[in-house]
Enzyme design. Sequence first.
Site, PDB file in Angstrom:
ATOM      1  N   ASP A  21       0.875  -1.095   0.104  1.00 26.53           N
ATOM      2  CA  ASP A  21      -0.116   0.321   0.124  1.00 26.53           C
ATOM      3  C   ASP A  21       1.217   1.272  -0.138  1.00 26.53           C
ATOM      4  O   ASP A  21       0.453   2.105   0.085  1.00 26.53           O
ATOM      5  CB  ASP A  21      -1.334   0.150   1.325  1.00 26.53           C
ATOM      6  CG  ASP A  21      -1.739  -0.918   1.340  1.00 26.53           C
ATOM      7  OD1 ASP A  21      -1.857  -1.804   0.333  1.00 26.53           O
ATOM      8  OD2 ASP A  21      -2.312  -1.762   2.171  1.00 26.53           O
ATOM      9  N   LYS A  24       1.725   1.884  -4.912  1.00 30.02           N
ATOM     10  CA  LYS A  24       1.823   1.669  -6.125  1.00 30.02           C
ATOM     11  C   LYS A  24       1.515   1.698  -8.057  1.00 30.02           C
ATOM     12  O   LYS A  24       1.247   1.964  -8.904  1.00 30.02           O
ATOM     13  CB  LYS A  24       2.806  -0.252  -6.223  1.00 30.02           C
ATOM     14  CG  LYS A  24       3.931  -0.310  -5.493  1.00 30.02           C
ATOM     15  CD  LYS A  24       3.312  -1.910  -4.980  1.00 30.02           C
ATOM     16  CE  LYS A  24       2.672  -2.686  -4.363  1.00 30.02           C
ATOM     17  NZ  LYS A  24       1.859  -2.588  -2.942  1.00 30.02           N
ATOM     18  N   GLY A  48      -4.867  -3.986  -3.768  1.00 30.05           N
ATOM     19  CA  GLY A  48      -5.186  -3.547  -3.852  1.00 30.05           C
ATOM     20  C   GLY A  48      -4.798  -1.877  -4.224  1.00 30.05           C
ATOM     21  O   GLY A  48      -4.184  -1.330  -3.436  1.00 30.05           O
ATOM     22  N   HIS A  49      -4.507  -1.515  -5.699  1.00 30.16           N
ATOM     23  CA  HIS A  49      -4.108  -0.549  -6.396  1.00 30.16           C
ATOM     24  C   HIS A  49      -4.822   0.210  -6.522  1.00 30.16           C
ATOM     25  O   HIS A  49      -6.110   0.010  -7.636  1.00 30.16           O
ATOM     26  CB  HIS A  49      -2.478  -0.773  -7.309  1.00 30.16           C
ATOM     27  CG  HIS A  49      -2.041  -1.789  -6.879  1.00 30.16           C
ATOM     28  ND1 HIS A  49      -1.168  -2.395  -7.406  1.00 30.16           N
ATOM     29  CD2 HIS A  49      -1.467  -2.113  -5.818  1.00 30.16           C
ATOM     30  CE1 HIS A  49      -0.665  -3.753  -7.173  1.00 30.16           C
ATOM     31  NE2 HIS A  49      -0.970  -3.392  -5.714  1.00 30.16           N
ATOM     32  N   GLN A 228       2.171  -6.287  -3.275  1.00 29.47           N
ATOM     33  CA  GLN A 228       2.443  -6.835  -2.296  1.00 29.47           C
ATOM     34  C   GLN A 228       3.619  -5.996  -2.360  1.00 29.47           C
ATOM     35  O   GLN A 228       4.343  -4.592  -3.065  1.00 29.47           O
ATOM     36  CB  GLN A 228       2.627  -8.060  -1.838  1.00 29.47           C
ATOM     37  CG  GLN A 228       1.137  -8.540  -1.547  1.00 29.47           C
ATOM     38  CD  GLN A 228       0.243  -9.157  -2.898  1.00 29.47           C
ATOM     39  OE1 GLN A 228       1.289  -9.404  -3.714  1.00 29.47           O
ATOM     40  NE2 GLN A 228      -0.389  -8.538  -2.890  1.00 29.47           N
TER      41      GLN A 228
HETATM   42  P1  GDP Z   1      -0.963   0.308  -3.345  1.00 26.60           P
HETATM   43  O1  GDP Z   1      -1.057  -0.694  -2.662  1.00 26.60           O
HETATM   44  O2  GDP Z   1       0.359   0.101  -3.196  1.00 26.60           O
HETATM   45  O3  GDP Z   1      -0.801   0.664  -5.178  1.00 26.60           O
HETATM   46  O4  GDP Z   1      -1.037   1.247  -3.285  1.00 26.60           O
HETATM   47  P2  GDP Z   1      -2.635   1.959  -1.914  1.00 26.60           P
HETATM   48  O5  GDP Z   1      -3.973   1.795  -3.448  1.00 26.60           O
HETATM   49  O6  GDP Z   1      -2.847   0.510  -1.793  1.00 26.60           O
HETATM   50  O7  GDP Z   1      -3.121   2.504  -0.962  1.00 26.60           O
HETATM   51  C1  GDP Z   1      -2.442   4.362  -1.251  1.00 26.60           C
HETATM   52  C2  GDP Z   1      -3.499   5.163  -1.184  1.00 26.60           C
HETATM   53  O8  GDP Z   1      -2.508   6.475  -0.915  1.00 26.60           O
HETATM   54  C3  GDP Z   1      -4.304   4.647  -2.125  1.00 26.60           C
HETATM   55  O9  GDP Z   1      -5.192   5.493  -1.448  1.00 26.60           O
HETATM   56  C4  GDP Z   1      -3.470   6.330  -2.284  1.00 26.60           C
HETATM   57  O10 GDP Z   1      -4.757   7.000  -3.318  1.00 26.60           O
HETATM   58  C5  GDP Z   1      -3.028   7.328  -1.796  1.00 26.60           C
HETATM   59  N1  GDP Z   1      -2.235   8.253  -2.337  1.00 26.60           N
HETATM   60  C6  GDP Z   1      -0.652   7.666  -3.053  1.00 26.60           C
HETATM   61  N2  GDP Z   1      -0.033   8.075  -3.166  1.00 26.60           N
HETATM   62  C7  GDP Z   1       0.017   9.339  -2.678  1.00 26.60           C
HETATM   63  C8  GDP Z   1      -0.158  10.827  -2.232  1.00 26.60           C
HETATM   64  O11 GDP Z   1       1.351  11.117  -2.240  1.00 26.60           O
HETATM   65  N3  GDP Z   1      -0.007  11.529  -1.412  1.00 26.60           N
HETATM   66  C9  GDP Z   1      -1.281  11.632  -0.447  1.00 26.60           C
HETATM   67  N4  GDP Z   1      -1.956  11.851   0.242  1.00 26.60           N
HETATM   68  N5  GDP Z   1      -1.965  10.014  -1.095  1.00 26.60           N
HETATM   69  C10 GDP Z   1      -1.592   9.464  -1.578  1.00 26.60           C
HETATM   70  P1  IMO Z   2      -1.085  -4.305  -2.113  1.00 27.41           P
HETATM   71  O1  IMO Z   2       0.015  -4.901  -2.923  1.00 27.41           O
HETATM   72  C1  IMO Z   2      -0.554  -4.692   2.075  1.00 27.41           C
HETATM   73  C2  IMO Z   2      -0.935  -8.807   3.675  1.00 27.41           C
HETATM   74  C3  IMO Z   2      -1.839  -9.684   4.787  1.00 27.41           C
HETATM   75  C4  IMO Z   2      -1.881  -9.848   5.979  1.00 27.41           C
HETATM   76  C5  IMO Z   2      -0.488 -10.830   4.356  1.00 27.41           C
HETATM   77  C6  IMO Z   2      -1.034 -12.183   4.167  1.00 27.41           C
HETATM   78  O2  IMO Z   2      -1.744  -3.968  -1.692  1.00 27.41           O
HETATM   79  O3  IMO Z   2       0.825  -3.001  -1.355  1.00 27.41           O
HETATM   80  P2  IMO Z   2      -2.664 -12.787   2.336  1.00 27.41           P
HETATM   81  O4  IMO Z   2      -4.003 -12.362   2.170  1.00 27.41           O
HETATM   82  O5  IMO Z   2      -1.191 -12.133   1.345  1.00 27.41           O
HETATM   83  O6  IMO Z   2      -2.293 -13.956   2.468  1.00 27.41           O
HETATM   84  O7  IMO Z   2      -2.752 -11.893   3.517  1.00 27.41           O
HETATM   85  O8  IMO Z   2       0.144 -10.116   4.061  1.00 27.41           O
HETATM   86  N1  IMO Z   2      -0.802  -8.354   2.214  1.00 27.41           N
HETATM   87  C7  IMO Z   2      -0.936  -7.015   1.871  1.00 27.41           C
HETATM   88  N2  IMO Z   2      -0.974  -5.717   2.701  1.00 27.41           N
HETATM   89  N3  IMO Z   2      -1.119  -4.379   0.782  1.00 27.41           N
HETATM   90  C8  IMO Z   2      -1.420  -5.499  -0.399  1.00 27.41           C
HETATM   91  O9  IMO Z   2      -1.141  -5.456  -1.470  1.00 27.41           O
HETATM   92  C9  IMO Z   2      -0.905  -6.244   0.621  1.00 27.41           C
HETATM   93  N4  IMO Z   2      -1.719  -8.008   0.070  1.00 27.41           N
HETATM   94  C10 IMO Z   2      -1.087  -9.053   1.422  1.00 27.41           C
HETATM   95  O10 IMO Z   2      -2.385  -8.239   5.383  1.00 27.41           O
HETATM   96  O11 IMO Z   2      -0.513  -8.749   6.725  1.00 27.41           O
HETATM   97 MG    MG Z   3      -2.394  -1.878  -1.943  1.00 27.10          MG
END
Ligand code: GDP
Ligand code: IMO
Ligand code: MG
Length: 413
Positions: A21, A24, A48-49, A228
């Site tokens: 999270d 990416k 979840g991206h 991840q």
């Molecule tokens: P990912 O799994 O690495 O793609 O990241 P996620 O989408 O799960 O979580 C990142 C969260 O941070 C999302 O809600 C994005 O919209 C938000 N985000 C990403 N870059 C920035 C930033 O530079 N500033 C802020 N405030 N939010 C950001």
């Molecule tokens: P993105 O791509 C954050 C974490 C889970 C748990 C561990 C194992 O959005 O960054 P699983 O369901 O994979 O067996 O869970 O890994 N986990 C993540 N945490 N972002 C993710 O993906 C994750 N994918 C798995 O929360 O701790």
């Molecule tokens: Mg994510």
Amino acid sequence: MEKLLKTLGPVCAIIGAQWGDEGKGKAIDLLSEHYDVIARACGGANAGHTIVVKGKKHVFHLLPSGALHANTTVIIGSGMVLHLPTLLEEIRTLQEIGIDVLPRLFISEEAHILFEFHKGIDAAMEEMRAAKSGKGIGTTRRGIGPAYMDKAARRGIRMGSLKDDLTKEIEARVEPVKRSFGATVDVELESKNLAEARKVLAGRVANTVALLHRFLNEGKKILIEGAQATLLDIDHGTYPYVTSSSTTAAGALQGLGLPPRCLTSCIGVAKAYCTRVGEGEFLTEVMSETGDRLRKRGGEYGSTTGRPRRCGWLHLPDLVFSAQVNGTTHWNITKLDVLDEEETIPVGIGQKTDGSVQYENLPGWKTSTEGVISFEKLPKNAQAYLTFIEKQTGVPVALAGTGQEREAMIVRE
Ligand code: GDP
Ligand code: IMO
Ligand code: MG
């Protein structure tokens, strides 16, 4: 951007440096328009991206986030485990906003199908762990571990078989799944899901390894979307509190069938602080109201499960480790704006002999950085913060996030 793209070269991987999270999806979305092919390699709908474009939020679980760009070819690679109803739903959601990804989507025949019963096993295993030791791993309960268990046990069902009648194979799992995990296999539901997926997806299943090599030979540019993150890697992460796939740059290449030497760059994505969902060590976690403040400002709730993310400070030894394992060439430090109101910002720089974290306290900037797009326009202390990360890790900060929106990114040439 042009100069940066030159240093990235034709095959770039975007890899999370912490516990996921990091943002990416946003980096992928930003770079996608400059690449021909966007490929996801590993993991499943545990990812979840999130991408925010003109205030509208898009969350991708299985499709690469680059799918939003109409000209990209989109690959779902061999290392992935696919929950087909989720994939169909994502394709439909894009269709509803006028984006038809199907004609440019290729799904590896080697990717594994993740069934409903894998989710049941995931939940059962979490409950068994909790009963035994008081806590589970905190998985997303998306069936990821059990799907990779079947793959490693060489009894998984792959996308190449989607065209076939798989009823017998699924029936054969009813007894063993019940015996070992007390979980149910609903043959009818699985068959219905397969039939729906077959109609839409069977024609999109391909030899993606051959396809990617063709693209390479044609000089096409390939962007690899990591899922991840490094500290969740099955080998190199904080085991056993990890996911079940290889989340590193090497794992991504393996998941796609690309040779290590083809990678021309690796962007490590790290938050300017740190978060984690699920259980496991987190040395710089802050529990106090400071943690709550970061969670609130950063909107730190899981995009897959909605769980509140644990929050804390940046831990530089993790970034150094991540840079080593992945061969990180550039950083994307995200969510700098979330720190805008902090008086001082502690950064973990190592561990003391008693095991506690040694912090360096950097001065905050107490000014909004939201939407800033040039390094020079950042407050001096925010510039110093990024420079500190560069010095301590030996990797340049090429991108810095200053907000959720697509445009809120500093691109340093
Ligand atoms: P990912 O799994 O690495 O793609 O990241 P996620 O989408 O799960 O979580 C990142 C969260 O941070 C999302 O809600 C994005 O919209 C938000 N985000 C990403 N870059 C920035 C930033 O530079 N500033 C802020 N405030 N939010 C950001
Ligand atoms: P993105 O791509 C954050 C974490 C889970 C748990 C561990 C194992 O959005 O960054 P699983 O369901 O994979 O067996 O869970 O890994 N986990 C993540 N945490 N972002 C993710 O993906 C994750 N994918 C798995 O929360 O701790
Ligand atoms: Mg994510």
